[in-house]
Design a protein around this motif. Sequence first.
Motif, PDB file in Angstrom:
ATOM      1  N   UNK A 289      -2.921  -1.598   9.632  1.00  0.00           N
ATOM      2  CA  UNK A 289      -3.490  -0.937  10.794  1.00  0.00           C
ATOM      3  C   UNK A 289      -3.428   0.579  10.637  1.00  0.00           C
ATOM      4  N   UNK A 290      -2.257   1.051  10.122  1.00  0.00           N
ATOM      5  CA  UNK A 290      -2.107   2.493   9.867  1.00  0.00           C
ATOM      6  C   UNK A 290      -3.200   2.995   8.932  1.00  0.00           C
TER       7      UNK A 290
ATOM      8  N   UNK B  33      -6.459   3.228  10.602  1.00  0.00           N
ATOM      9  CA  UNK B  33      -6.481   4.415  11.464  1.00  0.00           C
ATOM     10  C   UNK B  33      -6.755   5.663  10.620  1.00  0.00           C
ATOM     11  N   UNK B  34      -6.080   5.734   9.454  1.00  0.00           N
ATOM     12  CA  UNK B  34      -6.302   6.891   8.576  1.00  0.00           C
ATOM     13  C   UNK B  34      -7.772   6.993   8.207  1.00  0.00           C
ATOM     14  N   UNK B  35      -8.372   5.829   7.901  1.00  0.00           N
ATOM     15  CA  UNK B  35      -9.800   5.837   7.555  1.00  0.00           C
ATOM     16  C   UNK B  35     -10.629   6.301   8.747  1.00  0.00           C
ATOM     17  N   UNK B  36     -10.275   5.792   9.943  1.00  0.00           N
ATOM     18  CA  UNK B  36     -11.020   6.174  11.136  1.00  0.00           C
ATOM     19  C   UNK B  36     -10.888   7.672  11.398  1.00  0.00           C
ATOM     20  N   UNK B  37      -9.763   8.247  10.961  1.00  0.00           N
ATOM     21  CA  UNK B  37      -9.539   9.682  11.165  1.00  0.00           C
ATOM     22  C   UNK B  37     -10.212  10.524  10.090  1.00  0.00           C
ATOM     23  N   UNK B  38     -10.864   9.859   9.133  1.00  0.00           N
ATOM     24  CA  UNK B  38     -11.622  10.623   8.152  1.00  0.00           C
ATOM     25  C   UNK B  38     -11.132  10.498   6.723  1.00  0.00           C
ATOM     26  N   UNK B  39     -10.073   9.676   6.481  1.00  0.00           N
ATOM     27  CA  UNK B  39      -9.584   9.524   5.112  1.00  0.00           C
ATOM     28  C   UNK B  39     -10.556   8.675   4.311  1.00  0.00           C
TER      29      UNK B  39
ATOM     30  N   UNK C 298      -9.346  -3.019  12.556  1.00  0.00           N
ATOM     31  CA  UNK C 298      -9.146  -2.391  13.860  1.00  0.00           C
ATOM     32  C   UNK C 298      -9.456  -3.350  14.999  1.00  0.00           C
TER      33      UNK C 298
ATOM     34  N   UNK D  44     -12.161  -1.565   7.406  1.00  0.00           N
ATOM     35  CA  UNK D  44     -11.509  -0.914   8.538  1.00  0.00           C
ATOM     36  C   UNK D  44     -11.904  -1.562   9.853  1.00  0.00           C
TER      37      UNK D  44
END
Lengths: 431, 210
Positions: A331-332, A335-341, A428, A424
């Motif tokens: 999940x982390x 989230x990182x991907x969703x934040x642009x990673x 999510x 992702x």
Amino acid sequence: MNLLTLSWKYLSFRPLATGLNVILLAFGLAIITVLLLVQHQFEQKMTRDAAGIDLVVGAKGSPLQLILSSVYHIDFPTGNIKMEEAQRISRSRLVKQVIPLAMGDNVQGLRILGTNHDYLDLYAVKFIAGKAWEKPFEVTLGAESAQILGLKLGDTFSGSHGISVGSHDHDQHAFRVTGILAPSGKVVDRLVLTSIESVWYTHDEAGGAEPDTTTQGEEVRIAEEEGTLAEGIDPHLLPVAARGFPISDQEREVTTLLIRYRNPMAAIQLPRMINSGTSMQAASPAFEMARLFELLGVGISLLQGLAIALVVIAGLSIFIALYNSLKERKYDLAILRALGASRFQLVTLVFLEGISLTILGAIFGIAFGHGFLALIVEFTSQEVVSLVDPWVFLPEEGLIFGYALAVGIIASLIPAWSAYQMSIAKQLTKT
Amino acid sequence: MLLQSTSLSFAYPGQPSLSFPDFSLSGGDAVLLLGKSGSGKTTFLNLLSGLLSPSHGQVILDGTVLSALQGHHLDLFRGQHIGIVFQKPHLIAALTVKQNLELAQFLSKKKGGSPADLLQDLGIAGKASAAVGTLSEGEAQRVSIARALINIPKLILADEPTSSLDDEHAQRVITLLKGEAAKIGAALVIVTHDQRVKSEVSQVLELKSA
């Protein structure tokens, strides 16, 4: 904030699991470090100390013992040989140089070695104070010996009989320090050097003063029963022989001879000649040390196997830790991907974690290895072990970082792949 | 129009295709996305954020067609221009509150607002260096809102942001979302079936089950 910080935060968030993995890997690498250091230093020392010595001649017995006692000064000598017989060998056309040695005494466990100035040249010693002995009972201290005994130029001391500590003292004659050597990293560092005459005279008087008080079977007694010197001559005043054999009108003995060949032919002829034609034996340092390492090889391979097993287990453990933490952290990661990673950044993160773990393991492993060796050297009385310097760092230790890096990369491969191909949106939506 | 979606449809493997109504939204406006479960609300949200790519149609955010972006360009675009608030806060537990915000800034490679100011606005300035695990549910959700806002996005997507909160906190979260979105001129899309939210937002988009 960057990926390295983030991976470090993740590692320190689980201190126990991280610590266990680091320690596991560190132990495996520590064993490899110790083996590397010991093997390298022994081989280097053994080779350096035996340089220039083609053959050792001494009393019959174990050839390995002869080498260990006469070249490395770690075992008891096999006995004495008659000087007359020794001199006959030195006249052979196959022999380029002969250095006679006389042993039998120690001071606080450091061997007193009677020899001539050729021995100093053999190890290319340098004096930091004084000069080589010229008269009987003058001695030159090796660097370490001087430190252990705490003696300076002009100081006097008396030796004890035998090769190791605990025998009776020769109080009648005090040795006087006339030279101190610079540290060389060779066997001379731990010796007390003097003339062969000094060793003879010490025992002449000891023999005269007391009955035969043999305390040890292995001990070497030199010319005990020879009687005293000719009346009216003070042996202290006579100069000693700086080269070749000392001159004596009596029947004298020496302990061993270090021989250098004149030509390659000698390697074939001389040992056979001595072993079959005389009551003495000849042994080659190169051959005997090769034999010794072969014997030790089994033990070394066993330890190497253990070290490799530990490193492999550590690798597996790191893999499992990464894999499990990745499952918890899917999940982390989403989230990182969703934040642009990017996918690549997630892969980098996983590799960074694996590699940080193993680099830590390598640093601790090398530190443990040296520390462990330092402890052994500190707490053991065995002379052989004290030859090892635990604070020498070898270029081969870079290889340990290489191993660690390889373990880290291999252990991270599968977790990194699963991080790469994770969806992702699916992750999510799953709550 | 800041956000536009035209003839969007998406099909999960082995399932009938879902179609979504066309809609558009201006900066500073908010819309509620309603519908029964299974009507594809979350799928629609994922399409709007580019986490899923549509089988047909396109999403245009401020002139950029999302489905035209590939790989890390899309990830970076999302990080810079879209803020997402999830149903649960899902903060990174290994980091502190402030570090969670800094992480969002690092990943989007964009120097947005100041984390300290934003936390001040959301009334959790005192928690800046607190571990995420010590926060209450309401505080954690506010931090996740802060994380969605930190890069000053053009679009804010919120998926059931109030479902796990009590009345007081739900009210506060909605007010915050609306207020902050209006302040930075971002379009706000909220997926919900929460009655408490429905009274707060007038514009509604209803998804019909296929």
